[in-house]
Every structure is written in structure tokens, then in C-alpha cells.
Write a protein that holds these residues in place. Structure first.
Motif, PDB file in Angstrom:
ATOM      1  N   ASN A 376       0.971  -1.236   0.067  1.00 44.88           N
ATOM      2  CA  ASN A 376       0.002   0.032  -0.061  1.00 44.88           C
ATOM      3  C   ASN A 376       0.862   1.311   0.101  1.00 44.88           C
ATOM      4  N   VAL A 377       2.187   1.366   0.575  1.00 42.47           N
ATOM      5  CA  VAL A 377       2.949   2.386   0.605  1.00 42.47           C
ATOM      6  C   VAL A 377       3.857   2.591  -0.471  1.00 42.47           C
ATOM      7  N   VAL A 378       3.738   3.576  -1.251  1.00 39.46           N
ATOM      8  CA  VAL A 378       4.454   3.900  -2.377  1.00 39.46           C
ATOM      9  C   VAL A 378       5.814   4.379  -1.934  1.00 39.46           C
ATOM     10  N   GLY A 379       6.649   3.769  -2.526  1.00 43.81           N
ATOM     11  CA  GLY A 379       8.266   4.166  -2.077  1.00 43.81           C
ATOM     12  C   GLY A 379       8.692   3.300  -1.162  1.00 43.81           C
ATOM     13  N   SER A 380       8.032   2.309  -0.324  1.00 43.61           N
ATOM     14  CA  SER A 380       8.289   1.588   0.652  1.00 43.61           C
ATOM     15  C   SER A 380       9.505   0.509   0.207  1.00 43.61           C
ATOM     16  N   SER A 381      10.140  -0.088   1.323  1.00 48.40           N
ATOM     17  CA  SER A 381      11.149  -0.929   0.876  1.00 48.40           C
ATOM     18  C   SER A 381      10.972  -2.072   0.269  1.00 48.40           C
ATOM     19  N   VAL A 392      -1.596  -1.307  -3.845  1.00 52.95           N
ATOM     20  CA  VAL A 392      -3.176  -1.442  -3.788  1.00 52.95           C
ATOM     21  C   VAL A 392      -3.891  -0.096  -3.705  1.00 52.95           C
ATOM     22  N   HIS A 393      -3.137   0.886  -3.374  1.00 48.44           N
ATOM     23  CA  HIS A 393      -3.917   2.285  -3.199  1.00 48.44           C
ATOM     24  C   HIS A 393      -5.100   2.412  -2.447  1.00 48.44           C
ATOM     25  N   ALA A 394      -4.876   1.825  -1.169  1.00 49.59           N
ATOM     26  CA  ALA A 394      -5.801   1.836  -0.127  1.00 49.59           C
ATOM     27  C   ALA A 394      -6.191   3.074   0.559  1.00 49.59           C
ATOM     28  N   GLY A 395      -4.906   4.017   0.248  1.00 55.55           N
ATOM     29  CA  GLY A 395      -4.956   5.117   1.004  1.00 55.55           C
ATOM     30  C   GLY A 395      -4.221   4.800   2.385  1.00 55.55           C
ATOM     31  N   THR A 403      -7.801  -2.993   7.948  1.00 55.76           N
ATOM     32  CA  THR A 403      -8.926  -3.338   7.632  1.00 55.76           C
ATOM     33  C   THR A 403      -9.064  -3.185   6.164  1.00 55.76           C
ATOM     34  N   LYS A 404      -8.825  -1.952   5.509  1.00 61.44           N
ATOM     35  CA  LYS A 404      -8.974  -1.433   4.183  1.00 61.44           C
ATOM     36  C   LYS A 404      -7.852  -1.857   3.304  1.00 61.44           C
ATOM     37  N   ALA A 405      -6.870  -2.176   4.098  1.00 61.81           N
ATOM     38  CA  ALA A 405      -5.681  -2.502   3.372  1.00 61.81           C
ATOM     39  C   ALA A 405      -5.741  -4.301   2.931  1.00 61.81           C
ATOM     40  N   PHE A 406      -6.507  -5.016   4.094  1.00 62.27           N
ATOM     41  CA  PHE A 406      -6.595  -6.292   3.636  1.00 62.27           C
ATOM     42  C   PHE A 406      -7.601  -6.440   2.663  1.00 62.27           C
TER      43      PHE A 406
END
Ligand code: M6R
Length: 609
Positions: A376-381, A392-395, A403-406
Motif C-alpha cells: 500500500n505504501v508508495v516508495g516502501s522498501s 493497492v492504493h488503499a490510502g 481493515t481496508k488494506a486487507f
């Protein structure tokens, strides 16, 4: 795991650092601390408890235009003020905040103790501070002292340091734990997560592994551990619609549950091909050719992400007919994995920073495996270290309880399974039916959210239950496990989630008169057998809350309560079924008066192994 924020510039550093920490507090919240530098030297504020306790204890803040702060999730040493960050060297010349774990801390500590050091805390961070402090005492610049210390450290460290004799500079270093630098007007910022930088700037530099940067109000200078200069690219921080504010919701968890329809729409945007009946995932497209050669898929992840991986593995084998499995990343990393050239390995992580997931990723890559990432996290490792992947662009997900990431992660696996299925057995007609099912999904999710009041009533009825069981079958076994995890995590209720079939092999013994059981009974190939399992549970006195088709009269005749499922494509039932379980856990935790977004003993992102 913990949150780091730093600032150097024209503003009062305390204000900037505290407000940045507030945005990061979800990462760790058992204690908080800030250090600033003024012409009078170092000023230190630390408190056990949430950030609010620190602000209450220091209502006037601290002076100075350079500062660093930290919210902690304890790893080394108990939750005490002495163990809070920032830590200074023993002569109070320099101070640091640090994320990560120093694996060779005992050897370093022994060496420093033998040289006369008398430590004031039990932390590995204080040992690191003393190593840096001794470098500065020998006449090194703060940057050179940090480089020297980082070369001696084994383990992980994302750190920021200040020197009381230099009120114009921060030094930042990264080994393992992420650090980002924000470039603003008249000031520079450092944080463990870009989320903290958003109110100040949209320009950031991501520090790579083994880099050290010297930061002033007007710019940065980066070197590697051999002191070679490094050119850094300035990246844009994406501001997303669902930001880190609560809005009208009492808790982030509830807000994030309700954001799911919009998150699903965002995750799907531009990725469905209704004509061909397939999906396109940008990050995978340039590797399409290689995907044809894939004979097996191995997902790996931890916690909630592991459950989304298990759903993905089921969908991949069921629809794409590709052998697939989901592995606990923590175990995969240490079990000497057999890595095969025709296998696609897929790491799933909301944060993209989970240490166990990254460790598995590195182990597989080391052995030549092809690794994709879903995060979900842009630029993450995870996104930086994988060969291919998708967001996944869940915000931003702020509540520790995912919850919303799942649901967005499950959706990503659906798109992937659909893509694979269409290159193999799935017909265009069936592919188009699946696409239509996905297009209707956010509307169906909205209908599920309309049952919030019923979920609340059920939660109030069973809030004091000793134990709660969740059962499902097929792709919904991991959803049952995810429902149980939610309840354990925020409501501290012992719970188990398993296959309905597993009951009679032992867990049925837990069932007594009045035992609450959630059952996932979508109208698919698993339903008949599930009904048999429910009859066994009912015969032992269980009270069953089922998620089942609105017109499923037979299920209704067996169970006590039904949350109706709207008509849907069978592949998406795991996403719809998750919603009532999230709402139920939320309301049980609320009824018990717990801190829903910051459950005890936990932190959002587990960057230690
Ligand atoms: O960031 P990740 O998805 O890699 O995190 C993995 C787990 O730590 C996480 O899903 C955890 O289980 C959640 N707090 C559960 O709600």
C-alpha cells in the motif's frame, strides 16, 4: 516500528516535530520524546505514555530551530523514561533517535563499559549514541562520527542525530529501517514515514541502504559508508484522498472500514478489461513474457497480510489452476527455502516495511528467485526491492488494526489470479463474468456496511463472551482467521478462525451452550459442507451468526442471525465477508472501552524480527 520526526529551519522545531509525531504515533505509542538544540545546548523532554502526556508535561515546548523526536514501541528495555528516546551520549553532547535493533549491542556495550562508560538506560540506542559521541569527542564531524558508528553496527538502524554545538544541522542514516527527508521552503524535515511530511512539503528524498545524509534548512548532502558522495533523486509525495485525519469518525478503524468501497474502486481503476475479460497490473506488464513461464506461485506475508495471501493462493489455484501457496514470511526466511526459477514469489505487506517479509524477500532474491510485491505504501522498501509489483492504493491506513488494506490486498490477488487465469484455462466468458463481479464489488461492499447496526447489536450481546470462534471454508478460511485476529487484536478476546471441517478434529470441544460462532456461508461450492459443520456446532449449543446469501432459507433455518450477502461473483466473497467481522470486532472493543486504534503491546509496522 517507532515513529521518527526531525526538523531544521526557520520554525520552532518543537511545534513541527510534535505535530509530525502525532501523524506517526500509530507506529508506536508507549513513550515519546523530543530533543531540540538552541544556543544554550540540548533541551530534552521525554515521557512514558502517549504523545499527549509529553505535551502536557511540557506545555511551553522547548526552544530551538533544530529538533528530533520519537514515539516508541519498546524492544530493548522496559517502558520507562530512562529508556525513552532521544538518547544522548554520556557527556550530553550529541543526541539521537533510532528505529531498529542493534544485533551486536552486547559486544559494543561491553567494549564501551570496559572503556569507562556508565550507561543510564538498557537500550541499544544509548550504546549507539555513545559510539557516535566518542567519535565527535575525537574531533570528527557529526556526519563522520555517524558514518564511523554505522560501520560498526550489525542489525537495523534508521537514525537521526543532533550536536549541541551545531544548531543548524541534522545527520540521518539508514541501515534497514526507512528514513525519508522532506525538502520544504525554509526548512528540511526527516521522518520514518512520508505520511508525516505531507503537511509541510511534497518533495522528498528517500535514503537508500547504507547512506548517511547531512541536512540543513536549505538542502542535503548524502554519502555512503565509504564517504563517497551520492546523487539523490527528488521524489513527489503523493497526497491521497483519504488522508490521516479522522474527519467525523470517532476512530481511524471505523473510518477505514467505511473507506473500503472507495479504496476498492481506486485499486481497480484502469486495471479491468471488460472486453477481454482480464486484468492489467501496470507493474507486471513489462514482465508479461516471464509470467507465461511461471509454474507455481508462492505468496509470503505476515499477520493480516498473510491471510490476504492465503485467499490469493486459493484463488490462484482455484481459478488460474496454478499451484499456489501462502507462507508465513517469518518462517520462510529462516527455513532455507528451495527457490525455483519457474516460481513467482509474491510478498504482500501493507506498510512494505515488515522486517520478516523483507527478510524473506532478500533471501529469495539472493537465491535468484523472481519476487513481486503487493503493498500500500508508495516508495516502501518492499516496492523498491522487488523485481515487479503493484500498489493497492488503499490510502493511508492509520489504525494499527488493518481493515481496508486487507480487502485491497485480496483484491490485488484477485486481479493477479484473473490475469493468470486468462493466460491459462479461464474462458473469455468466465473472465468477463469475473470482471463484471469486480466492477460491482464496491456497490456490494456499501450494502455490507449498511449492516453496521446489526453488527453492533451482536457485539453488545457477545462482548463478554470468554471465547469466539470464526469458521469458513475454501477461500473464506483465511477470512475466518482474519475475523479472529481482529477480535484478539483490539478487543483482547481469545478467538480462533478455522475451517468448518477442522471443528470435529478438536476445536469442537471448546463449544458450549451459548458459545458465539461467526460462520461464513457464501453460496458457492463450499456451502453444502459448511451447513453440515454448522449443524454439528448447533447441536453443541453454539449461537451462530452467519454471513450468507439473503435468500438462503436453509442457512437461516440452522443459524441464529444472518448478515445477508448481496448476489456477487463467487471469487469476491472473501472481500464482502470481511466487513461484518471488522465491524463486530470494532464494536466489541468499543463496548469494552479499549483504545481501538492503538491496541496494547502492538504497533502498526513491525520493523523488527
Ligand atoms: O505492514 P504489513 O502488512 O506487512 O503488516 C503485517 C502485520 O503486522 C499486520 O497485518 C498486523 O497483523 C495487523 N496489525 C493486523 O491487523
Amino acid at each position: 516500528m517507532c515513529g521518527i520526526m526531525g526538523y531544521v529551519g526557520r520554525e520552532v522545531a518543537w511545534d513541527v516535530v510534535v505535530s509530525g509525531l502525532r501523524r506517526l504515533e500509530y507506529r508506536g505509542y508507549d513513550s515519546a520524546g523530543v530533543v531540540t538544540v538552541s544556543e544554550k545546548g540540548l533541551h530534552l523532554a521525554r515521557r512514558v505514555g502517549h504523545l499527549a502526556a509529553l505535551q502536557e508535561a511540557f506545555p511551553a515546548g522547548l526552544p530551538g530551530k533544530v529538533g528530533i523526536g520519537h514515539t516508541r514501541w519498546a524492544t530493548h528495555g522496559g517502558v520507562t523514561e530512562e529508556n525513552c528516546h532521544p538518547h544522548a551520549d554520556l557527556r550530553d553532547r550529541i543526541a539521537i533517535v533510532h528505529n531498529g535493533i542493534i544485533d551486536n549491542v552486547e559486544a559494543l556495550r561491553a567494549e564501551l563499559v570496559a572503556a569507562g562508560a556508565k550507561f543510564r538506560s538498557e537500550t541499544d540506542t544509548e550504546v549507539l549514541a555513545e559510539l557516535i559521541g566518542r567519535g565527535v569527542d575525537k574531533g570528527l564531524s557529526l556526519r563522520d562520527a555517524v558514518v564511523g558508528a554505522m560501520k560498526r553496527v550489525e542489525g537495523t538502524a534508521g537514525l537521526v542525530a543532533v550536536d549541541k554545538k551545531d544548531a543548524e544541522r541534522l545527520v540521518v542514516a539508514r541501515i534497514g529501517s526507512p528514513v525519508v527527508i522532506g525538502l520544504g521552503e525554509g526548512g528540511s524535515y526527516v521522518a520514518s514515514d512520508a505520511l508525516a511530511l505531507r503537511p509541510y512539503t511534497d518533495r522528498m528524498v528517500v535514503l537508500d541502504e547504507g547512506e548517511v545524509a547531512e541536512i540543513t534548512a536549505t538542502g542535503i548532502k548524502t554519502v555512503d559508508l565509504e564517504q563517497r558522495s551520492r546523487e539523490k533523486r527528488i521524489e513527489k509525495i503523493l497526497h491521497q484522498a483519504d488522508d490521516a485525519d479522522l474527519g467525523d469518525f470517532p476512530h481511524f478503524m471505523l473510518k477505514e472500514i467505511h473507506e473500503q468501497p472507495a479504496a476498492l474502486d481506486r485499486s481497480m481503476r484502469g486495471r479491468l478489461d471488460a472486453v477481454v475479460g482480464s486484468a492489467r497490473l501496470g507493474g507486471l506488464q513489462q514482465h508479461e513474457q516471464r509470467l507465461f513461464d511461471i509454474r507455481q506461485v508462492v505468496f509470503f506475508a505476515c499477520g493480516t497480510s498473510l491471510y490476504s495471501a492465503q485467499v490469493g493462493a486459493y484463488l490462484m489455484s482455484r481459478y488460474a489452476r496454478v499451484p499456489a501457496q501462502a507462507e508465513d514470511a517469518a518462517e520462510l526466511a529462516v527455513k532455507n527455502p528451495i527457490v525455483d526459477r519457474h516460481t513467482l514469489y509474491i510478498g504482500i505487506s501493507q506498510s512494505g516495511e515488515t522486517a520478516d517479509t523483507l527478510s524473506a524477500l532478500r533471501e529469495i532474491k539472493l537465491r535468484g528467485g523472481l519476487v513481486a510485491g503487493i503493498t500500500n505504501v508508495v516508495g516502501s522498501s518492499l516496492s523498491r526491492e522487488t523485481d515487479l509489483g503493484t500498489y493497492v492504493h488503499a490510502g493511508p491506513e492509520i489504525s494499527v488494526c488493518s481493515t481496508k488494506a486487507f480487502t485491497a490486498q485480496v483484491l490485488a490477488t484477485e486481479l493477479l489470479a484473473l490475469r493468470f487465469a486468462r493466460t491459462r484455462d479461464l474462458s473469455a466468458t468466465d473472465g468477463r463474468a469475473w470482471v463484471a463481479g469486480l466492477e460491482a464489488l464496491s456497490g456490494q461492499m456499501r450494502l455490507m456496511l449498511e449492516h453496521a447496526e446489526t453488527c453492533k447489536k451482536l457485539a453488545l450481546r457477545f462482548a463478554d463472551a470468554r471465547f469466539t470462534l470464526f469458521v469458513g471454508r475454501g477461500a473464506n478460511v483465511p477470512v475466518a482467521a482474519e475475523g479472529a485476529l481482529k477480535l484478539k487484536e483490539i478487543a483482547y478476546v481469545p478467538a480462533e478462525g478455522l475451517s468448518g471441517a477442522a471443528m470435529k478434529h478438536g476445536p469442537l470441544a471448546l463449544i458450549d451452550h451459548g458459545s458465539p460462532v461467526w460462520a461464513l456461508v457464501p453460496p458457492d461450492e463450499t456451502r453444502e459442507r459448511m451447513l453440515g459443520n454448522l449443524r454439528e456446532l448447533k447441536a453443541r449449543g453454539a449461537i451462530i451468526m452467519a454471513v450468507a446469501a439473503a435468500d438462503d432459507a436453509e442457512t437461516k433455518s440452522i443459524v441464529d442471525y444472518v448478515i445477508p450477502l448481496p448476489p456477487h461473483h463467487p471469487a469476491v466473497s472473501p472481500i464482502l465477508n470481511a466487513v461484518p467481522l471488522q465491524l463486530y470486532a470494532y464494536h466489541v472493543a468499543l463496548a469494552k472501552g479499549y483504545n481501538i486504534d492503538k491496541p496494547r503491546n502492538l504497533a502498526k509496522s513491525v520493523t523488527v524480527m
